[in-house]
Design a protein around this motif. Structure first.
Motif, PDB file in Angstrom:
ATOM      1  N   LEU A   1      43.374  -1.975  73.314  1.00  0.00           N
ATOM      2  CA  LEU A   1      43.717  -2.290  71.931  1.00  0.00           C
ATOM      3  C   LEU A   1      45.149  -2.791  71.820  1.00  0.00           C
ATOM      4  O   LEU A   1      45.424  -3.771  71.121  1.00  0.00           O
ATOM      5  CB  LEU A   1      43.514  -1.054  71.050  1.00  0.00           C
ATOM      6  CG  LEU A   1      43.808  -1.249  69.562  1.00  0.00           C
ATOM      7  CD1 LEU A   1      42.949  -2.353  68.971  1.00  0.00           C
ATOM      8  CD2 LEU A   1      43.582   0.064  68.805  1.00  0.00           C
ATOM      9  N   GLY A   2      46.055  -2.144  72.516  1.00  0.00           N
ATOM     10  CA  GLY A   2      47.452  -2.556  72.466  1.00  0.00           C
ATOM     11  C   GLY A   2      47.659  -3.979  72.938  1.00  0.00           C
ATOM     12  O   GLY A   2      48.386  -4.763  72.319  1.00  0.00           O
ATOM     13  N   LEU A   3      46.998  -4.342  74.028  1.00  0.00           N
ATOM     14  CA  LEU A   3      47.143  -5.701  74.564  1.00  0.00           C
ATOM     15  C   LEU A   3      46.508  -6.732  73.637  1.00  0.00           C
ATOM     16  O   LEU A   3      47.048  -7.828  73.433  1.00  0.00           O
ATOM     17  CB  LEU A   3      46.519  -5.780  75.955  1.00  0.00           C
ATOM     18  CG  LEU A   3      47.230  -4.974  77.050  1.00  0.00           C
ATOM     19  CD1 LEU A   3      46.439  -5.046  78.359  1.00  0.00           C
ATOM     20  CD2 LEU A   3      48.655  -5.480  77.258  1.00  0.00           C
ATOM     21  N   ALA A   4      45.365  -6.387  73.055  1.00  0.00           N
ATOM     22  CA  ALA A   4      44.680  -7.330  72.171  1.00  0.00           C
ATOM     23  C   ALA A   4      45.466  -7.557  70.876  1.00  0.00           C
ATOM     24  O   ALA A   4      45.577  -8.694  70.401  1.00  0.00           O
ATOM     25  CB  ALA A   4      43.278  -6.816  71.853  1.00  0.00           C
ATOM     26  N   ILE A   5      46.005  -6.493  70.309  1.00  0.00           N
ATOM     27  CA  ILE A   5      46.773  -6.662  69.077  1.00  0.00           C
ATOM     28  C   ILE A   5      48.086  -7.394  69.371  1.00  0.00           C
ATOM     29  O   ILE A   5      48.564  -8.179  68.543  1.00  0.00           O
ATOM     30  CB  ILE A   5      47.010  -5.307  68.377  1.00  0.00           C
ATOM     31  CG1 ILE A   5      45.671  -4.713  67.925  1.00  0.00           C
ATOM     32  CG2 ILE A   5      47.938  -5.473  67.185  1.00  0.00           C
ATOM     33  CD1 ILE A   5      45.788  -3.460  67.080  1.00  0.00           C
ATOM     34  N   ALA A   6      48.662  -7.166  70.530  1.00  0.00           N
ATOM     35  CA  ALA A   6      49.872  -7.916  70.903  1.00  0.00           C
ATOM     36  C   ALA A   6      49.592  -9.413  70.878  1.00  0.00           C
ATOM     37  O   ALA A   6      50.413 -10.210  70.391  1.00  0.00           O
ATOM     38  CB  ALA A   6      50.346  -7.491  72.291  1.00  0.00           C
ATOM     39  N   GLU A   7      48.453  -9.815  71.387  1.00  0.00           N
ATOM     40  CA  GLU A   7      48.102 -11.232  71.408  1.00  0.00           C
ATOM     41  C   GLU A   7      47.947 -11.771  69.991  1.00  0.00           C
ATOM     42  O   GLU A   7      48.346 -12.902  69.687  1.00  0.00           O
ATOM     43  CB  GLU A   7      46.803 -11.418  72.197  1.00  0.00           C
ATOM     44  CG  GLU A   7      46.432 -12.866  72.417  1.00  0.00           C
ATOM     45  CD  GLU A   7      45.235 -13.031  73.348  1.00  0.00           C
ATOM     46  OE1 GLU A   7      44.662 -14.135  73.354  1.00  0.00           O
ATOM     47  OE2 GLU A   7      44.889 -12.054  74.041  1.00  0.00           O
ATOM     48  N   ALA A   8      47.369 -10.952  69.091  1.00  0.00           N
ATOM     49  CA  ALA A   8      47.170 -11.382  67.711  1.00  0.00           C
ATOM     50  C   ALA A   8      48.475 -11.403  66.923  1.00  0.00           C
ATOM     51  O   ALA A   8      48.678 -12.248  66.045  1.00  0.00           O
ATOM     52  CB  ALA A   8      46.164 -10.462  67.025  1.00  0.00           C
ATOM     53  N   VAL A   9      49.378 -10.474  67.239  1.00  0.00           N
ATOM     54  CA  VAL A   9      50.635 -10.342  66.506  1.00  0.00           C
ATOM     55  C   VAL A   9      51.655 -11.381  66.935  1.00  0.00           C
ATOM     56  O   VAL A   9      52.471 -11.844  66.116  1.00  0.00           O
ATOM     57  CB  VAL A   9      51.201  -8.916  66.705  1.00  0.00           C
ATOM     58  CG1 VAL A   9      52.691  -8.850  66.378  1.00  0.00           C
ATOM     59  CG2 VAL A   9      50.427  -7.909  65.852  1.00  0.00           C
ATOM     60  N   GLY A  10      51.638 -11.768  68.187  1.00  0.00           N
ATOM     61  CA  GLY A  10      52.656 -12.664  68.731  1.00  0.00           C
ATOM     62  C   GLY A  10      52.992 -13.852  67.854  1.00  0.00           C
ATOM     63  O   GLY A  10      54.181 -14.115  67.563  1.00  0.00           O
ATOM     64  N   PRO A  11      52.005 -14.610  67.380  1.00  0.00           N
ATOM     65  CA  PRO A  11      52.315 -15.799  66.568  1.00  0.00           C
ATOM     66  C   PRO A  11      52.951 -15.478  65.211  1.00  0.00           C
ATOM     67  O   PRO A  11      53.496 -16.383  64.566  1.00  0.00           O
ATOM     68  CB  PRO A  11      50.927 -16.443  66.368  1.00  0.00           C
ATOM     69  CG  PRO A  11      50.105 -15.930  67.498  1.00  0.00           C
ATOM     70  CD  PRO A  11      50.591 -14.534  67.735  1.00  0.00           C
ATOM     71  N   LEU A  12      52.880 -14.227  64.782  1.00  0.00           N
ATOM     72  CA  LEU A  12      53.441 -13.852  63.473  1.00  0.00           C
ATOM     73  C   LEU A  12      54.926 -13.526  63.536  1.00  0.00           C
ATOM     74  O   LEU A  12      55.580 -13.450  62.484  1.00  0.00           O
ATOM     75  CB  LEU A  12      52.698 -12.629  62.918  1.00  0.00           C
ATOM     76  CG  LEU A  12      51.189 -12.733  62.783  1.00  0.00           C
ATOM     77  CD1 LEU A  12      50.628 -11.401  62.310  1.00  0.00           C
ATOM     78  CD2 LEU A  12      50.808 -13.847  61.827  1.00  0.00           C
ATOM     79  N   LEU A  13      55.455 -13.340  64.724  1.00  0.00           N
ATOM     80  CA  LEU A  13      56.818 -12.860  64.884  1.00  0.00           C
ATOM     81  C   LEU A  13      57.830 -14.008  64.892  1.00  0.00           C
ATOM     82  O   LEU A  13      57.509 -15.124  65.292  1.00  0.00           O
ATOM     83  CB  LEU A  13      56.939 -12.047  66.171  1.00  0.00           C
ATOM     84  CG  LEU A  13      56.024 -10.832  66.275  1.00  0.00           C
ATOM     85  CD1 LEU A  13      56.238 -10.127  67.599  1.00  0.00           C
ATOM     86  CD2 LEU A  13      56.236  -9.874  65.101  1.00  0.00           C
ATOM     87  N   PRO A  14      59.058 -13.709  64.455  1.00  0.00           N
ATOM     88  CA  PRO A  14      60.083 -14.757  64.480  1.00  0.00           C
ATOM     89  C   PRO A  14      60.375 -15.206  65.903  1.00  0.00           C
ATOM     90  O   PRO A  14      60.373 -14.394  66.839  1.00  0.00           O
ATOM     91  CB  PRO A  14      61.302 -14.080  63.846  1.00  0.00           C
ATOM     92  CG  PRO A  14      61.054 -12.605  63.950  1.00  0.00           C
ATOM     93  CD  PRO A  14      59.561 -12.443  63.909  1.00  0.00           C
ATOM     94  N   SER A  15      60.595 -16.501  66.088  1.00  0.00           N
ATOM     95  CA  SER A  15      60.833 -17.022  67.429  1.00  0.00           C
ATOM     96  C   SER A  15      62.300 -16.843  67.831  1.00  0.00           C
ATOM     97  O   SER A  15      63.156 -16.639  67.006  1.00  0.00           O
ATOM     98  CB  SER A  15      60.470 -18.497  67.460  1.00  0.00           C
ATOM     99  OG  SER A  15      61.138 -19.201  66.460  1.00  0.00           O
TER     100      SER A  15
END
Length: 212
Positions: free
Chosen positions: A198-212
């Protein structure tokens, strides 16, 4: 540094599957899904996972302090500035004592999201971004079977209703049940392997939402 707040219950706290009622064993920090997510993303993750937490309901047995709506405003003020708040709640709303439908639970999660959206807990006094996560569906098994009577069907109704609620609010959505399952020992909590997935999957989903 980018900061994510995870607002959840025992599965975000890292509670291990229970062989007996009242157990308080917890997965090591490295095995809890919010920490796995933070490690994968290289960001700070603040975990507010309270075992027994509901969305917006005072628990008549475990106490009013289990009500997520009561806790959330103070938590936002305590941890600001936050870039993202991930809300994964609804499992405890599936207890037989509440008698709720999946739609009711999704609507309650939406109310929590609106509290975040109306806050000044983000960078520069703006509101943080919010992601809604449908919890892993429960099974009626082990020592928690009677407490969660009817919860198997009820919990499976959350994801589609919460997806609709997220779309209504214009928020990203993730269904934890797509990548993880509960342990059959108690039918509610995840083992270390499921936490990791779950942690790895949500990381993949969250990544594009974070400031670059």
């Amino acid at each position: 540094m980018t900061t994510i707040l995870v607002f959840g219950d025992s599965n975000s706290h890292g509670t291990m599957p229970l062989a007996r009622l009242g157990g308080v064993d917890r997965h090591p920090k490295s095995a809890r899904w919010p920490d796995v997510m933070g490690q994968a993303l290289g960001v700070e993750v603040l975990i507010e996972g309270h075992p027994g937490r509901t969305t917006v309901h005072d628990d008549p047995i475990d106490g009013a302090h289990k009500n997520g709506m009561r806790a959330l405003p103070a938590i936002l003020e305590s941890h600001r500035p936050l870039d993202l708040v991930v809300i994964m709640l609804g499992t405890n709303d599936c207890k037989a004592r509440f008698g709720l439908r999946g739609w009711d639970i999704a609507a309650a999660v939406g109310k929590l999201a609106q509290v975040v959206q109306a806050s000044n807990a983000g960078p520069g006094g703006a509101a943080p971004q919010v992601m809604l996560v449908a919890p892993v569906p429960v099974e009626e098994a082990g020592v928690l079977a009677e407490m969660f009577q009817g919860g198997r069907a009820r919990s499976r109704a959350i994801a589609p209703a919460l997806k609709d609620e997220a779309e209504r609010l214009g928020l990203p959505f993730f269904d934890a049940g797509r990548v993880a399952a509960v342990d059959g020992l108690d039918g509610v909590h995840m083992d270390a392997r499921a936490q990791q997935a779950l942690g790895l999957a949500i990381a993949e989903a969250v990544g594009p939402l974070l400031p670059s």
